[in-house]
Design a protein around this motif. Structure first.
Motif, PDB file in Angstrom:
ATOM      1  N   PHE A   1      -9.910   4.359   3.519  1.00  0.00           N
ATOM      2  CA  PHE A   1     -10.165   4.139   4.938  1.00  0.00           C
ATOM      3  C   PHE A   1     -10.794   5.386   5.540  1.00  0.00           C
ATOM      4  O   PHE A   1     -10.431   6.506   5.191  1.00  0.00           O
ATOM      5  CB  PHE A   1      -8.850   3.868   5.686  1.00  0.00           C
ATOM      6  CG  PHE A   1      -8.232   2.549   5.372  1.00  0.00           C
ATOM      7  CD1 PHE A   1      -8.423   1.460   6.216  1.00  0.00           C
ATOM      8  CD2 PHE A   1      -7.448   2.384   4.246  1.00  0.00           C
ATOM      9  CE1 PHE A   1      -7.833   0.239   5.930  1.00  0.00           C
ATOM     10  CE2 PHE A   1      -6.864   1.168   3.946  1.00  0.00           C
ATOM     11  CZ  PHE A   1      -7.054   0.095   4.794  1.00  0.00           C
TER      12      PHE A   1
ATOM     13  N   ASN B   1       0.834  -1.197   0.000  1.00  0.00           N
ATOM     14  CA  ASN B   1       0.000   0.000   0.000  1.00  0.00           C
ATOM     15  C   ASN B   1       0.871   1.249   0.000  1.00  0.00           C
ATOM     16  O   ASN B   1       1.820   1.337   0.759  1.00  0.00           O
ATOM     17  CB  ASN B   1      -0.915   0.032   1.230  1.00  0.00           C
ATOM     18  CG  ASN B   1      -1.964  -1.044   1.177  1.00  0.00           C
ATOM     19  OD1 ASN B   1      -2.483  -1.345   0.117  1.00  0.00           O
ATOM     20  ND2 ASN B   1      -2.271  -1.625   2.308  1.00  0.00           N
TER      21      ASN B   1
ATOM     22  N   ARG C   1      -7.682   1.644  -2.066  1.00  0.00           N
ATOM     23  CA  ARG C   1      -8.408   1.323  -0.838  1.00  0.00           C
ATOM     24  C   ARG C   1      -8.621   2.637  -0.114  1.00  0.00           C
ATOM     25  O   ARG C   1      -7.725   3.463  -0.038  1.00  0.00           O
ATOM     26  CB  ARG C   1      -7.598   0.388   0.060  1.00  0.00           C
ATOM     27  CG  ARG C   1      -7.682  -1.039  -0.347  1.00  0.00           C
ATOM     28  CD  ARG C   1      -7.155  -1.937   0.737  1.00  0.00           C
ATOM     29  NE  ARG C   1      -7.234  -3.309   0.260  1.00  0.00           N
ATOM     30  CZ  ARG C   1      -6.421  -4.255   0.622  1.00  0.00           C
ATOM     31  NH1 ARG C   1      -5.458  -4.017   1.475  1.00  0.00           N
ATOM     32  NH2 ARG C   1      -6.566  -5.467   0.144  1.00  0.00           N
TER      33      ARG C   1
ATOM     34  N   SER D   1     -12.936  -0.321  -1.677  1.00  0.00           N
ATOM     35  CA  SER D   1     -11.761  -1.068  -2.112  1.00  0.00           C
ATOM     36  C   SER D   1     -11.919  -1.495  -3.561  1.00  0.00           C
ATOM     37  O   SER D   1     -12.997  -1.927  -3.968  1.00  0.00           O
ATOM     38  CB  SER D   1     -11.573  -2.305  -1.225  1.00  0.00           C
ATOM     39  OG  SER D   1     -10.406  -2.998  -1.589  1.00  0.00           O
TER      40      SER D   1
ATOM     41  N   HIS E   1     -11.286   2.168   9.246  1.00  0.00           N
ATOM     42  CA  HIS E   1     -12.056   1.068   8.651  1.00  0.00           C
ATOM     43  C   HIS E   1     -12.061   1.238   7.135  1.00  0.00           C
ATOM     44  O   HIS E   1     -12.150   2.353   6.623  1.00  0.00           O
ATOM     45  CB  HIS E   1     -13.505   1.065   9.149  1.00  0.00           C
ATOM     46  CG  HIS E   1     -13.633   0.837  10.618  1.00  0.00           C
ATOM     47  ND1 HIS E   1     -13.477  -0.402  11.185  1.00  0.00           N
ATOM     48  CD2 HIS E   1     -13.879   1.700  11.639  1.00  0.00           C
ATOM     49  CE1 HIS E   1     -13.641  -0.308  12.505  1.00  0.00           C
ATOM     50  NE2 HIS E   1     -13.882   0.970  12.795  1.00  0.00           N
ATOM     51  N   ILE E   2     -12.011   0.110   6.424  1.00  0.00           N
ATOM     52  CA  ILE E   2     -12.095   0.162   4.969  1.00  0.00           C
ATOM     53  C   ILE E   2     -13.526   0.509   4.576  1.00  0.00           C
ATOM     54  O   ILE E   2     -14.466  -0.177   4.990  1.00  0.00           O
ATOM     55  CB  ILE E   2     -11.696  -1.183   4.324  1.00  0.00           C
ATOM     56  CG1 ILE E   2     -10.221  -1.469   4.562  1.00  0.00           C
ATOM     57  CG2 ILE E   2     -11.971  -1.165   2.821  1.00  0.00           C
ATOM     58  CD1 ILE E   2      -9.764  -2.821   4.024  1.00  0.00           C
TER      59      ILE E   2
END
Length: 72
Positions: free
Chosen positions: A26, A4, A24, A34, A30-31
């Protein structure tokens, strides 16, 4: 295994958009998104498309954006 790289500058976002790199996103550790690519961005918002009809609008200040690279 994936690597990443955090996107922070306009140049980072521009490169990711031009190369159609997968991301991705966040929010609050928290994701929230994606696998999408950047369609456009400005100082406040990043628009990401994950599929043909799936658009997401993310706050640039409220979220963290990472390029998802595959290790070769």
């Amino acid at each position: 295994m994936a690597i990443n790289r955090r996107l922070t500058t306009d140049a980072d976002f521009q490169e990711a958009m031009e190369r159609q790199l997968r991301l991705r996103v966040f929010k609050n550790e928290h994701i929230v998104d994606s696998g999408g690519v950047i369609l456009r961005f400005d100082d406040n918002t990043v628009v990401i498309q994950s599929s043909v009809s799936d658009l997401a609008y993310h706050s640039r200040q409220g979220c963290e954006f990472f390029e998802l690279k595959r290790r070769t």
